[in-house]
Design a protein around this motif. Structure first.
Motif, short mmCIF file in Angstrom:
data_model
loop_
_atom_site.label_atom_id
_atom_site.label_comp_id
_atom_site.label_asym_id
_atom_site.label_seq_id
_atom_site.Cartn_x
_atom_site.Cartn_y
_atom_site.Cartn_z
N LEU A 18 0.83 -1.21 0.00
CA LEU A 18 0.00 0.00 0.00
C LEU A 18 0.86 1.25 0.00
CD1 LEU A 18 -2.85 1.32 0.30
CD2 LEU A 18 -2.48 1.20 2.78
N THR A 21 2.64 1.57 -3.48
CA THR A 21 1.85 1.85 -4.68
C THR A 21 0.99 3.09 -4.55
OG1 THR A 21 0.06 0.40 -3.98
CG2 THR A 21 1.78 -0.58 -5.33
N ARG A 22 0.53 3.40 -3.35
CA ARG A 22 -0.35 4.56 -3.15
C ARG A 22 0.35 5.72 -2.47
NH1 ARG A 22 -5.84 3.75 -3.89
NH2 ARG A 22 -5.80 6.03 -3.77
N LEU A 54 -5.98 8.56 2.61
CA LEU A 54 -6.74 7.48 1.99
C LEU A 54 -8.13 7.35 2.58
CD1 LEU A 54 -5.78 5.37 -0.17
CD2 LEU A 54 -5.48 3.78 1.72
N ARG A 55 -9.11 7.11 1.73
CA ARG A 55 -10.48 6.85 2.18
C ARG A 55 -10.72 5.34 2.24
NH1 ARG A 55 -13.51 11.54 2.10
NH2 ARG A 55 -12.55 13.27 0.99
N GLN A 57 -13.05 3.29 1.06
CA GLN A 57 -13.36 2.60 -0.18
C GLN A 57 -12.12 2.46 -1.06
OE1 GLN A 57 -16.06 0.91 -0.87
NE2 GLN A 57 -15.14 0.22 -2.79
N GLU A 58 -11.28 3.47 -1.05
CA GLU A 58 -10.02 3.39 -1.81
C GLU A 58 -9.13 2.28 -1.24
OE1 GLU A 58 -9.14 7.93 -3.24
OE2 GLU A 58 -8.91 7.49 -1.11
N TYR A 59 -9.11 2.16 0.06
CA TYR A 59 -8.34 1.10 0.72
C TYR A 59 -8.85 -0.28 0.32
CZ TYR A 59 -6.48 -1.63 4.70
OH TYR A 59 -5.86 -2.57 5.48
N GLU A 61 -10.55 -1.06 -2.38
CA GLU A 61 -10.28 -1.28 -3.80
C GLU A 61 -8.82 -1.70 -4.02
OE1 GLU A 61 -11.38 2.42 -5.57
OE2 GLU A 61 -13.55 2.00 -5.47
N PHE A 62 -7.92 -1.11 -3.27
CA PHE A 62 -6.51 -1.52 -3.34
C PHE A 62 -6.35 -2.98 -2.94
CE2 PHE A 62 -2.84 -2.45 -0.68
CZ PHE A 62 -1.82 -2.34 -1.60
N GLU A 119 -12.12 6.42 10.65
CA GLU A 119 -12.33 7.51 9.69
C GLU A 119 -12.45 8.83 10.43
OE1 GLU A 119 -14.38 6.76 5.74
OE2 GLU A 119 -15.54 5.47 7.08
N TYR A 123 -11.12 10.46 6.16
CA TYR A 123 -9.85 9.81 5.86
C TYR A 123 -9.47 8.82 6.95
CZ TYR A 123 -9.45 13.42 2.32
OH TYR A 123 -9.69 14.23 1.24
#
Length: 221
Positions: A18, A21-22, A54-55, A57-59, A61-62, A119, A123
């Motif tokens: 993570l 790449t992010r 990072l949010r 949903q993004e986490y 998806e990763f 959160e 975030y």
């Protein structure tokens, strides 16, 4: 049976990948400072997530796109369940990610010791499972002290501890285990070799199934 998660049950370390790449150059510096002992694991993770913004949903998806489970893990888990043996997962990673990767069926009857992601203003912010700032190792304090986890499991079960791991933080749990399985070509096995610490080498979960329960000709094929 007690197992680490990232790089043990999964083929990749979700946290390391993570950040790679992010993350950005700031994350690379944070990781370098952690490896050099300038930052504790807990502080490094907080800085990593703050830098990434990072949010949830993004986490997810990763994780869905990049993280794979060891192909032999499901059979190993079935052997445990068929014998009425519990599985404890002890991780420096995050409860939300582990539950996402394993899914509800695999998580049945699994007791999880891990950190959380909260959160704040939309975030993600890490929240450590243990609050202790005392650590006898150069890598700490971690968000989730694996020594504390193993001691808790031993009191809870009053059984011998078989621990499966691969990484640097697993050496803390390894010191408390009765039998240690260390993944070959990884930091934990190297630590054991350097310090003449007894361990059983493995390369995949099929190896573990073969070693514990059944003969196999080519366990990792």
């Amino acid at each position: 049976m007690v197992a680490d998660f990232d790089g043990t049950i999964t083929l990749e370390d979700s946290n390391d990948l993570l950040f790679l790449t992010r993350g950005s150059g700031e994350n690379a510096k944070i990781e370098a400072d952690y490896c050099a002992g300038v930052l504790s694991g807990r502080e490094a993770n907080h800085r990593h997530f703050r830098a990434m913004g990072l949010r949830l949903q993004e986490y997810f998806e990763f994780l869905d796109a990049h993280i794979r489970i060891d192909p032999g893990f499901d059979a190993f888990l079935q052997h445990l369940r068929g014998r009425g043996l519990p599985l404890f997962i002890v991780s420096g990673g995050y409860r939300q990610g582990i539950q996402r990767i394993l899914g509800a069926e695999r998580m049945q009857d699994v007791q999880l010791f891990a950190n959380d992601l909260l959160e704040q203003n939309g975030y993600l912010v890490p929240s450590g499972a243990t609050n202790s700032t005392v650590c006898t190792e150069s890598i700490g304090p971690c968000g989730n002290c694996k020594k504390v986890c193993i001691e808790t499991i031993r009191r809870q079960t009053n059984k011998k501890i078989l621990f499966i791991g691969d990484g640097l933080t697993d050496r803390c749990a390894a010191q408390k285990a009765d039998i240690l399985f260390a993944k070959e070509a990884c930091a934990l096995a190297e630590y054991c070799r350097i310090h003449d610490f007894p361990y059983v080498p493995y390369t995949c979960f099929a190896d573990l199934t073969s070693y514990l329960w059944e003969p196999a000709e080519n366990p990792c094929d």
